[in-house]
Design a protein around this motif. Structure first.
Motif, mmCIF file in Angstrom:
data_model
loop_
_atom_site.group_PDB
_atom_site.id
_atom_site.type_symbol
_atom_site.label_atom_id
_atom_site.label_comp_id
_atom_site.label_asym_id
_atom_site.label_seq_id
_atom_site.Cartn_x
_atom_site.Cartn_y
_atom_site.Cartn_z
ATOM 1 N N SER A 276 -4.611 -5.970 -38.113
ATOM 2 C CA SER A 276 -4.978 -4.608 -37.719
ATOM 3 C C SER A 276 -3.782 -3.680 -37.554
ATOM 4 O O SER A 276 -3.970 -2.492 -37.261
ATOM 5 N N ARG B 23 -4.188 -9.464 -25.879
ATOM 6 C CA ARG B 23 -4.540 -8.480 -26.907
ATOM 7 C C ARG B 23 -5.987 -8.047 -26.696
ATOM 8 O O ARG B 23 -6.863 -8.880 -26.446
ATOM 9 N N ASN B 24 -6.228 -6.763 -26.814
ATOM 10 C CA ASN B 24 -7.546 -6.219 -26.543
ATOM 11 C C ASN B 24 -7.536 -4.758 -26.954
ATOM 12 O O ASN B 24 -6.485 -4.109 -26.911
ATOM 13 N N TRP B 25 -8.668 -4.226 -27.323
ATOM 14 C CA TRP B 25 -8.745 -2.779 -27.573
ATOM 15 C C TRP B 25 -8.407 -1.998 -26.314
ATOM 16 O O TRP B 25 -7.930 -0.878 -26.377
ATOM 17 N N PHE C 227 -10.711 -6.764 -31.843
ATOM 18 C CA PHE C 227 -9.978 -7.960 -31.431
ATOM 19 C C PHE C 227 -9.960 -8.080 -29.915
ATOM 20 O O PHE C 227 -10.082 -7.091 -29.177
ATOM 21 N N PHE D 137 -5.921 -9.711 -34.905
ATOM 22 C CA PHE D 137 -5.026 -8.717 -34.308
ATOM 23 C C PHE D 137 -3.904 -8.334 -35.271
ATOM 24 O O PHE D 137 -3.646 -7.145 -35.502
ATOM 25 N N LEU E 120 -0.629 -2.775 -30.951
ATOM 26 C CA LEU E 120 -0.403 -2.934 -32.386
ATOM 27 C C LEU E 120 0.912 -2.321 -32.836
ATOM 28 O O LEU E 120 1.417 -2.670 -33.903
ATOM 29 N N ASP F 289 -8.971 -11.446 -26.673
ATOM 30 C CA ASP F 289 -8.257 -12.705 -26.404
ATOM 31 C C ASP F 289 -9.020 -13.483 -25.346
ATOM 32 O O ASP F 289 -8.475 -13.835 -24.307
#
Length: 545
Positions: free
Chosen positions: A485, A162-164, A439, A482, A128, A441
Motif C-alpha cells: 500500500s 499498522r492500522n488505518w 490493513f 501493508f 506508510l 495488525d
C-alpha cells in the motif's frame, strides 16, 4: 493557584489525563463509575490508592517527570492504561507515559494558520510514509506543487503496529510506531515553516475492537440504546464523555498546534448538539488563529455548516457522481448515482449536495440530506479519491489504474479549478498505481474475523461472487498487504507533478482571490447522450462539461 495543564497558563483545568501541578507533581484522574476503588501504579513503585472525587471520578497526586510510566489498577489483576494518556509504551495494553507538552521548542511560535479559501489538502497515512519523520521529509516537495495543507489519517494509538487508524483505542496518544509526541510536534513545526497547514482526522464515534477497556469500568461511556456498525454508540451527551472528546480536540489544537480537525462519520454519533457545542468551544478557546473544522457526515446536513460551526463537509456526492461517469461502476454505494450521474454532478457543482432530501437506495429509500444551495461552495470539500473510496475497494485500485489518463486529467482539472475546496489522496500527485488496501495488525480469532468479514463483505459485488475469487482479496493482517500500500510514483510521475503544479498555480492566482463571497451561478449538463438514463461503461471526461 489555578491548575494548568503542562504548566501552560490561561487554560481551564482538564478533567481527563495527567495534569502537571508544578514542582514535579502530577495529578492523575480516571472516570470509573462502575468501580468502588482505583489505585495508581507508577512503574517501579507500590500502587497508591486514589481518592473518590465524586460522580464516578477518582484522583491522585504523585511525583512524576516526563517519561514516567503509569497505569491504573481497578481490582485484582485488572490493570488498564489511562484512556486519556498523552503517550503509550508497549502498545495499547502497556504502560501510559507522562508527556511534557511544553518540551518542544517551536521554531514557528507566531504561526496563526492559513485562511480556509487557500486550502488544497493532501490526505496522507503517516505509517506508510515512514512515520512522522518520513512525512516531514516530503513536505517541501508537496509545498512546491502548490499543496497548502496535509491531513493526517488518525494517528492515535491502535492495536499492533499498522492500522488505518480508525481502530484506535487511546485517542490522546500518538501511536508509538509513528514516533513520539515531540516527533509529531516537529512535523507540524516543519509544515508551518513551509507555509503548510496540518489537519488531523479524529474518530469520536467508536473505539477499535482490541484494547478498549473503558467499558469494563465505565459502561455509561456508551449508550446501549443507540446502535452503530461498531456496537453501542458513544454517549457524547453525558458530561464526562463530552469532556473527554472536547479536551481531546483542544489538546491536538493547542499542544500540537494542529490547524484543523476532520471528524470521522459524525452521523454515527447521533447527537448534533454535541457537534455544535464542540465547534463553539473550539472557536471560543482559540481566538486569533485560523482553526478549521471539517465533517464526514452521511446525513448531508447543511445546518452543521452554519457560521461558527463547521467549515466544510467531505462531499462524497461529488466523488460518487464523477466516479460513475469515469468508470461506469454502479454497484455498492454507487447505486444512488447510477441514474443521471452527470445531472447529479452538475447539482454538486451548483448547490453542494446531490442528495438534498431525495430518497436514497442505500438508505432503504429514506430521504437523505436537505437543501444546500444557499451555502457558499467553500463549505464543500471535493475529491476524486480518498482513503475510503480507494481502500474500501476489494483490491484497493486507484483511479490511475481504472481510468484512461486523459479522462483522469480532465477530472483532475475540474477538481482543482472548481470553487469547492479540493482534497487529494497521497500518490495522486505522482500518478501512483500501487493499491491502497485495508490493513491492520490483529491476531488470533480477531484476525480471522477481520479477514473473513472483509472477504464476505464483497460477496455481492461483481467479480467476487464465489469463494475462489474472494480468496484473492488480500489478508488485512498480512505485513505484505501493508507494504503493497505504499504509494510509489507511477510511470508518468513527472508529467503528473507538472500538471498539478500548473493547475494549482492557476487556482491560487485566479480562483482563490474570488472565493470570498462567491456564489454559484448554476451548472447544466451538455452533450448528446441521454443523461437521465445514466452513462454506460467507458463514457468519461468528454461528457463532464
Amino acid at each position: 493557584m489555578t491548575e494548568r495543564p503542562g504548566g501552560v497558563t490561561g487554560r481551564a483545568s482538564p478533567c481527563w489525563g495527567p495534569l502537571a501541578l508544578g514542582d514535579g507533581q502530577v495529578r492523575f484522574r480516571l472516570w470509573a463509575p462502575d468501580r468502588e476503588a482505583v489505585a495508581l501504579e507508577i512503574d517501579g513503585r507500590e500502587p497508591v490508592a486514589m481518592t473518590s472525587a465524586g460522580d464516578g471520578w477518582f484522583a491522585g497526586e504523585a511525583t512524576a517527570q516526563a517519561g514516567a510510566r503509569y497505569r491504573f489498577r481497578l481490582a485484582g489483576d485488572l490493570v488498564v492504561p489511562d484512556p486519556a494518556a498523552r503517550a503509550q509504551a508497549g502498545g495499547v495494553h502497556g504502560w501510559s507515559v507522562v508527556d511534557d507538552p511544553t518540551g518542544h521548542r517551536w521554531r514557528t511560535p507566531d504561526w496563526s494558520g492559513r485562511a480556509w479559501a487557500t486550502m488544497v489538502i493532501l490526505e496522507v497515512h503517516a505509517g506508510l510514509l515512514g512515520g512522522f519523520a518520513g512525512v516531514a521529509e516530503r513536505l517541501a516537495g508537496w509545498a512546491a506543487l502548490g499543496i497548502t495543507a496535509i491531513e493526517l489519517m488518525p494517528v492515535n494509538a491502535f492495536s499492533g503496529t499498522r492500522n488505518w487508524g480508525y481502530d484506535g483505542v487511546l485517542p490522546f496518544a500518538p501511536d508509538e510506531s509513528y514516533g513520539s509526541p515531540d516527533d509529531l510536534r516537529a512535523l507540524v513545526d516543519r509544515a508551518h515553516e513551509l507555509g503548510l497547514s496540518v489537519f488531523l482526522d479524529v474518530v469520536y464515534n467508536h473505539f477499535g475492537p482490541d484494547g478498549n477497556m473503558i467499558g469494563r469500568y465505565a459502561t455509561g461511556f456508551f449508550d446501549e440504546g443507540v446502535h452503530t456498525p461498531w456496537g453501542s454508540a458513544v454517549a457524547v451527551g453525558k458530561p464526562p464523555v463530552h469532556r473527554f472528546f472536547a479536551e481531546n480536540a483542544l489538546m491536538w489544537l493547542r499542544d500540537y498546534r494542529i490547524d484543523g480537525l476532520r471528524l470521522d462519520a459524525v452521523h454515527q454519533l447521533h447527537d448534533d448538539d454535541f457537534l455544535d457545542a464542540l465547534a463553539g468551544e473550539v472557536r471560543t478557546a482559540l481566538p486569533g488563529r485560523h482553526v478549521h473544522l471539517v465533517l464526514e457526515n452521511e446525513n448531508n446536513d447543511p445546518a452543521r455548516l452554519a457560521p461558527r460551526r463547521f467549515d466544510a463537509q467531505w462531499n462524497d456526492d461529488f466523488h460518487s457522481a464523477l466516479h460513475v461517469l469515469l468508470t461506469g461502476e454502479t454497484h455498492s454505494y454507487y447505486t444512488d448515482f447510477a441514474e443521471a450521474p452527470a445531472r447529479r454532478l452538475a447539482r454538486c457543482l451548483a448547490e453542494g449536495f446531490a442528495y438534498q432530501g431525495e430518497g436514497s437506495r442505500n438508505h432503504d429509500g429514506a430521504p437523505r440530506g436537505a437543501p444546500s444551495g444557499h451555502l457558499p461552495p467553500t463549505r464543500f470539500m471535493s475529491f476524486l479519491q480518498n482513503h475510503d473510496q480507494t481502500g474500501n475497494r476489494a483490491l484497493g485500485e486507484r483511479l490511475a489504474g481504472l481510468v484512461d489518463a486523459d479522462r483522469l486529467r480532465a477530472a483532475t482539472l475540474l477538481l482543482l479549478l472548481c470553487p469547492q475546496i479540493p482534497l487529494l489522496f497521497m500518490g495522486e500527485e505522482v500518478g501512483s498505481r500501487t493499491p491502497f488496501l485495508f490493513f491492520a495488525d490483529f491476531h488470533d480469532a480477531l484476525a480471522d474475523q477481520v479477514r473473513d468479514g472483509r472477504r464476505q463483505e464483497f460477496a455481492r459485488q461483481p467479480g467476487f461472487d464465489d469463494e475462489e475469487a474472494r480468496e484473492r482479496i488480500p489478508d488485512p493482517n498480512a505485513v505484505a498487504t501493508f507494504e503493497r500500500s505504499r504509494p510509489e510514483p507511477g510511470p508518468d510521475a513527472d508529467g503528473w507533478r507538472a500538471s498539478y503544479r500548473e493547475l494549482l498555480a492557476i487556482r491560487h492566482a485566479r480562483i482563490v482571490p474570488g472565493l470570498a463571497g462567491c456564489i454559484c451561478a448554476g451548472a447544466e449538463v451538455v452533450g448528446q447522450r441521454d443523461h437521465q438514463r445514466g452513462l454506460p461503461p467507458g463514457v468519461g471526461a468528454d461528457h463532464l462539461t
